[in-house]
Motif scaffolding. Structure first.
Motif, PDB file in Angstrom:
ATOM      1  N   VAL A  14      29.830  37.685  38.922  1.00 16.36           N
ATOM      2  CA  VAL A  14      29.916  36.466  39.732  1.00 16.36           C
ATOM      3  C   VAL A  14      31.304  36.426  40.362  1.00 16.36           C
ATOM      4  O   VAL A  14      32.312  36.457  39.646  1.00 16.36           O
ATOM      5  CB  VAL A  14      29.660  35.209  38.882  1.00 16.36           C
ATOM      6  N   ILE A  15      31.343  36.405  41.698  1.00 18.07           N
ATOM      7  CA  ILE A  15      32.620  36.363  42.425  1.00 18.07           C
ATOM      8  C   ILE A  15      32.863  34.931  42.897  1.00 18.07           C
ATOM      9  O   ILE A  15      32.027  34.355  43.592  1.00 18.07           O
ATOM     10  CB  ILE A  15      32.608  37.337  43.618  1.00 18.07           C
ATOM     11  N   LEU A  16      33.980  34.373  42.470  1.00 15.92           N
ATOM     12  CA  LEU A  16      34.311  32.979  42.785  1.00 15.92           C
ATOM     13  C   LEU A  16      35.445  32.970  43.801  1.00 15.92           C
ATOM     14  O   LEU A  16      36.537  33.465  43.531  1.00 15.92           O
ATOM     15  CB  LEU A  16      34.700  32.249  41.495  1.00 15.92           C
ATOM     16  N   ARG A  17      35.184  32.410  44.984  1.00 18.81           N
ATOM     17  CA  ARG A  17      36.133  32.509  46.099  1.00 18.81           C
ATOM     18  C   ARG A  17      36.626  31.157  46.580  1.00 18.81           C
ATOM     19  O   ARG A  17      37.153  31.032  47.675  1.00 18.81           O
ATOM     20  CB  ARG A  17      35.480  33.262  47.263  1.00 18.81           C
ATOM     21  N   HIS A  18      36.397  30.132  45.777  1.00 19.36           N
ATOM     22  CA  HIS A  18      36.825  28.785  46.164  1.00 19.36           C
ATOM     23  C   HIS A  18      37.593  28.137  45.028  1.00 19.36           C
ATOM     24  O   HIS A  18      37.279  28.360  43.861  1.00 19.36           O
ATOM     25  CB  HIS A  18      35.627  27.923  46.549  1.00 19.36           C
ATOM     26  N   GLY A  19      38.552  27.306  45.401  1.00 17.82           N
ATOM     27  CA  GLY A  19      39.337  26.602  44.408  1.00 17.82           C
ATOM     28  C   GLY A  19      38.605  25.391  43.869  1.00 17.82           C
ATOM     29  O   GLY A  19      37.506  25.056  44.326  1.00 17.82           O
ATOM     30  N   PRO A  20      39.211  24.723  42.871  1.00 17.07           N
ATOM     31  CA  PRO A  20      38.592  23.536  42.291  1.00 17.07           C
ATOM     32  C   PRO A  20      38.707  22.327  43.224  1.00 17.07           C
ATOM     33  O   PRO A  20      39.556  22.310  44.106  1.00 17.07           O
ATOM     34  CB  PRO A  20      39.411  23.316  41.017  1.00 17.07           C
ATOM     35  N   VAL A  43      27.977  38.961  31.537  1.00 16.49           N
ATOM     36  CA  VAL A  43      28.473  38.432  32.808  1.00 16.49           C
ATOM     37  C   VAL A  43      29.959  38.730  32.959  1.00 16.49           C
ATOM     38  O   VAL A  43      30.738  38.555  32.021  1.00 16.49           O
ATOM     39  CB  VAL A  43      28.254  36.901  32.876  1.00 16.49           C
ATOM     40  N   SER A  44      30.345  39.198  34.144  1.00 20.26           N
ATOM     41  CA  SER A  44      31.759  39.357  34.483  1.00 20.26           C
ATOM     42  C   SER A  44      32.102  38.360  35.585  1.00 20.26           C
ATOM     43  O   SER A  44      31.263  38.065  36.437  1.00 20.26           O
ATOM     44  CB  SER A  44      32.037  40.765  35.000  1.00 20.26           C
ATOM     45  N   LEU A  45      33.332  37.863  35.553  1.00 17.23           N
ATOM     46  CA  LEU A  45      33.793  36.939  36.588  1.00 17.23           C
ATOM     47  C   LEU A  45      34.964  37.550  37.330  1.00 17.23           C
ATOM     48  O   LEU A  45      35.882  38.086  36.715  1.00 17.23           O
ATOM     49  CB  LEU A  45      34.263  35.619  35.967  1.00 17.23           C
ATOM     50  N   LEU A  46      34.927  37.433  38.656  1.00 22.14           N
ATOM     51  CA  LEU A  46      36.054  37.873  39.475  1.00 22.14           C
ATOM     52  C   LEU A  46      36.490  36.716  40.369  1.00 22.14           C
ATOM     53  O   LEU A  46      35.686  36.187  41.143  1.00 22.14           O
ATOM     54  CB  LEU A  46      35.645  39.086  40.331  1.00 22.14           C
ATOM     55  N   PHE A  47      37.741  36.319  40.238  1.00 18.88           N
ATOM     56  CA  PHE A  47      38.299  35.262  41.083  1.00 18.88           C
ATOM     57  C   PHE A  47      38.990  35.926  42.261  1.00 18.88           C
ATOM     58  O   PHE A  47      39.919  36.705  42.091  1.00 18.88           O
ATOM     59  CB  PHE A  47      39.286  34.411  40.278  1.00 18.88           C
ATOM     60  N   MET A  48      38.525  35.614  43.458  1.00 19.83           N
ATOM     61  CA  MET A  48      39.043  36.273  44.674  1.00 19.83           C
ATOM     62  C   MET A  48      39.588  35.236  45.641  1.00 19.83           C
ATOM     63  O   MET A  48      39.106  34.101  45.681  1.00 19.83           O
ATOM     64  CB  MET A  48      37.885  36.997  45.380  1.00 19.83           C
ATOM     65  N   GLY A  49      40.558  35.627  46.444  1.00 22.51           N
ATOM     66  CA  GLY A  49      41.072  34.743  47.498  1.00 22.51           C
ATOM     67  C   GLY A  49      41.511  33.404  46.929  1.00 22.51           C
ATOM     68  O   GLY A  49      42.172  33.328  45.883  1.00 22.51           O
ATOM     69  N   GLU A  82      33.799  37.233  28.544  1.00 21.21           N
ATOM     70  CA  GLU A  82      35.159  37.665  28.232  1.00 21.21           C
ATOM     71  C   GLU A  82      35.755  38.573  29.292  1.00 21.21           C
ATOM     72  O   GLU A  82      36.948  38.859  29.280  1.00 21.21           O
ATOM     73  CB  GLU A  82      35.182  38.343  26.861  1.00 21.21           C
ATOM     74  N   THR A  83      34.915  39.033  30.220  1.00 17.80           N
ATOM     75  CA  THR A  83      35.441  39.873  31.285  1.00 17.80           C
ATOM     76  C   THR A  83      35.864  38.989  32.447  1.00 17.80           C
ATOM     77  O   THR A  83      35.036  38.508  33.224  1.00 17.80           O
ATOM     78  CB  THR A  83      34.379  40.892  31.742  1.00 17.80           C
ATOM     79  N   LEU A  84      37.141  38.743  32.524  1.00 13.99           N
ATOM     80  CA  LEU A  84      37.695  37.880  33.576  1.00 13.99           C
ATOM     81  C   LEU A  84      38.667  38.693  34.409  1.00 13.99           C
ATOM     82  O   LEU A  84      39.631  39.250  33.886  1.00 13.99           O
ATOM     83  CB  LEU A  84      38.451  36.695  32.958  1.00 13.99           C
ATOM     84  N   TRP A  85      38.390  38.757  35.702  1.00 15.41           N
ATOM     85  CA  TRP A  85      39.271  39.507  36.600  1.00 15.41           C
ATOM     86  C   TRP A  85      39.784  38.576  37.685  1.00 15.41           C
ATOM     87  O   TRP A  85      39.117  37.608  38.075  1.00 15.41           O
ATOM     88  CB  TRP A  85      38.496  40.645  37.266  1.00 15.41           C
ATOM     89  N   VAL A  86      40.945  38.905  38.197  1.00 20.45           N
ATOM     90  CA  VAL A  86      41.507  38.134  39.294  1.00 20.45           C
ATOM     91  C   VAL A  86      42.049  39.117  40.331  1.00 20.45           C
ATOM     92  O   VAL A  86      42.601  40.168  39.978  1.00 20.45           O
ATOM     93  CB  VAL A  86      42.577  37.147  38.760  1.00 20.45           C
ATOM     94  N   GLU A  87      41.848  38.806  41.585  1.00 16.80           N
ATOM     95  CA  GLU A  87      42.317  39.680  42.662  1.00 16.80           C
ATOM     96  C   GLU A  87      43.842  39.653  42.687  1.00 16.80           C
ATOM     97  O   GLU A  87      44.448  38.606  42.948  1.00 16.80           O
ATOM     98  CB  GLU A  87      41.750  39.196  44.001  1.00 16.80           C
ATOM     99  N   LEU A  91      46.542  36.654  44.041  1.00 13.72           N
ATOM    100  CA  LEU A  91      47.484  36.031  43.111  1.00 13.72           C
ATOM    101  C   LEU A  91      48.898  36.049  43.699  1.00 13.72           C
ATOM    102  O   LEU A  91      49.573  35.012  43.795  1.00 13.72           O
ATOM    103  CB  LEU A  91      47.437  36.826  41.801  1.00 13.72           C
ATOM    104  N   SER A  92      49.331  37.229  44.147  1.00 11.75           N
ATOM    105  CA  SER A  92      50.695  37.312  44.665  1.00 11.75           C
ATOM    106  C   SER A  92      50.831  36.581  45.994  1.00 11.75           C
ATOM    107  O   SER A  92      51.882  36.023  46.293  1.00 11.75           O
ATOM    108  CB  SER A  92      51.150  38.771  44.774  1.00 11.75           C
ATOM    109  N   SER A  93      49.749  36.526  46.765  1.00 16.55           N
ATOM    110  CA  SER A  93      49.846  35.829  48.054  1.00 16.55           C
ATOM    111  C   SER A  93      50.041  34.325  47.858  1.00 16.55           C
ATOM    112  O   SER A  93      50.529  33.635  48.745  1.00 16.55           O
ATOM    113  CB  SER A  93      48.613  36.090  48.923  1.00 16.55           C
ATOM    114  N   LEU A  94      49.649  33.818  46.696  1.00 16.32           N
ATOM    115  CA  LEU A  94      49.881  32.400  46.395  1.00 16.32           C
ATOM    116  C   LEU A  94      51.171  32.206  45.594  1.00 16.32           C
ATOM    117  O   LEU A  94      51.483  31.092  45.164  1.00 16.32           O
ATOM    118  CB  LEU A  94      48.694  31.820  45.604  1.00 16.32           C
ATOM    119  N   GLY A  95      51.901  33.285  45.379  1.00 14.81           N
ATOM    120  CA  GLY A  95      53.151  33.184  44.614  1.00 14.81           C
ATOM    121  C   GLY A  95      52.907  32.932  43.136  1.00 14.81           C
ATOM    122  O   GLY A  95      53.755  32.368  42.441  1.00 14.81           O
ATOM    123  N   LEU A  96      51.733  33.342  42.644  1.00 19.13           N
ATOM    124  CA  LEU A  96      51.398  33.118  41.239  1.00 19.13           C
ATOM    125  C   LEU A  96      51.504  34.417  40.448  1.00 19.13           C
ATOM    126  O   LEU A  96      51.355  35.509  41.002  1.00 19.13           O
ATOM    127  CB  LEU A  96      49.963  32.571  41.115  1.00 19.13           C
TER     128      LEU A  96
END
Lengths: 126, 130, 96
Positions: A14-20, A43-49, A82-87, A91-96
């Motif tokens: 599941v790719i999540l591309r929107h903020g809360p 299930v794996s989760l990928l947080f993108m953009g 437990e498989t959580l990925w982040v682009e 991350l760096s483009s938001l200074g995080l």
């Protein structure tokens, strides 16, 4: 850089591309992931953009008591997600940095994102 | 092959509904089986039985119903996404004490588990977003 | 091989970049709806990393008056060709 062998592929990515708060995409995407996990699917989760914003620490309820998604994210381990990925680039483009995240999500470079998508038989984008 | 469609755009707001219908017809025309159409996010508005577009525009809700009836394709609407948006069948309407209902057969309210099941048992799941 | 489907124009959205990032070396990308603007010679550079694997949906190009204006590198398919692309791919991923 990760190798193929340490890329833990599930049945559903599941790719999540929107903020809360701003839209219901994040909540409804997470709901799909939780239901799949509750049905025993890996299930794996990928947080993108913009979606990396879902993981930022210190989130609160929004106006009118809008719940947000942080409480749901805290339950992921209970559902054995437990498989959580982040682009990494997002991350760096938001200074995080990883320290700013409420969950131990692993940063993925573009090449690893490509492999993660290829490795899952079903990919849903929200 | 066994196809499934996930539709997440509202009719008359986004092209997603048109695109999904056009794709569904093409899938059937090529001899494939369409296992189901699942309506999620704002896509649940495709099940609004009170939709009343002008006569010179396609009636998308009726078009889905016709496709479902003609080709025996279940039209599955996520119940959680639908109820929040005021889309209730007669059973849910009476359960929530509402005077009218906004969803009727052949659309059926169902759980998100159906989407997961559909995605994993079909050969292809094609998503149309807004 | 997966088929990626993009429905947003690169003129106003980053969605195409997410799709290209996620694409494997054999994956294909189909532009539909507003995404077909990406087939114009001025915008097709956003897809330079996927040479020979970029498709655009004829019906959506026609509706927008763009069918004769595509870059020569873009393969134009009709909706029947869209289904065929999904048959040839093992799965599809939509970016919207």
């Amino acid at each position: 850089m990760m190798s193929d062998s340490d890329l833990e592929a599930g049945e559903l990515l599941v790719i999540l591309r929107h903020g809360p708060h701003g839209t219901s995409w994040l909540r409804e995407g997470l709901d799909a992931a939780l239901v799949a996990a509750a049905f025993g699917r890996r299930v794996s989760l990928l947080f993108m953009g913009e979606g990396v914003g879902a993981l930022v620490t210190g989130q609160q309820a929004g106006p009118l008591g809008q719940k947000g998604t942080a409480p749901t994210l805290e339950m992921l381990a209970m559902y054995d997600i437990e498989t959580l990925w982040v682009e990494a680039e997002a991350l760096s483009s938001l200074g995080l940095a990883e320290d700013d995240l409420m969950l131990p999500a692993r940063p993925l470079a573009a090449e690893a994102i490509e492999r993660a998508v290829a490795a899952h038989p079903l990919v849903l984008t929200f | 092959m066994r196809y499934a469609i996930l539709l997440m755009g509202a009719p008359y707001s986004h092209q997603a509904s048109h695109s999904a219908l056009r794709f569904a017809r093409a899938v059937l025309a090529r001899g494939h089986r369409l296992e189901a159409v699942f309506f999620y996010h704002d896509g649940v508005h495709n099940a609004a039985r009170l939709a009343s577009p002008p006569q010179d525009e396609p009636h998308l809700v009726d078009a889905w119903a016709a496709l479902g009836a003609e080709h025996d394709v279940p039209l599955l609407v996520c119940i959680a996404a639908a109820l929040r948006r005021g889309l209730l069948d007669s059973r849910e309407a009476s359960r929530h004490g509402k005077a009218g209902h906004s969803v009727e057969a052949p659309f059926e309210l169902t759980g998100l588990g159906q989407l997961v099941d559909l995605g994993l048992r079909s050969d292809r799941l094609v998503t149309f977003g807004p | 091989m997966k088929l990626h489907i993009v429905n947003r124009s690169p003129a106003s959205s980053q969605v195409h970049a997410q799709a290209v990032t996620a694409m494997g070396p054999d994956d294909r990308l189909l532009l539909i709806e507003d995404g077909v603007q990406g087939a114009l010679p001025q915008l097709v550079r956003y897809f330079e990393d996927i040479p020979g694997r970029l498709y655009a949906l004829r019906e959506d190009l026609e509706a927008r008056g763009l069918v004769g204006r595509c870059d020569a590198s873009v393969q134009v398919v009709d909706v029947d060709g869209f289904v065929q692309l999904t048959e040839e791919a093992e799965q599809t991923v939509s970016w919207y």
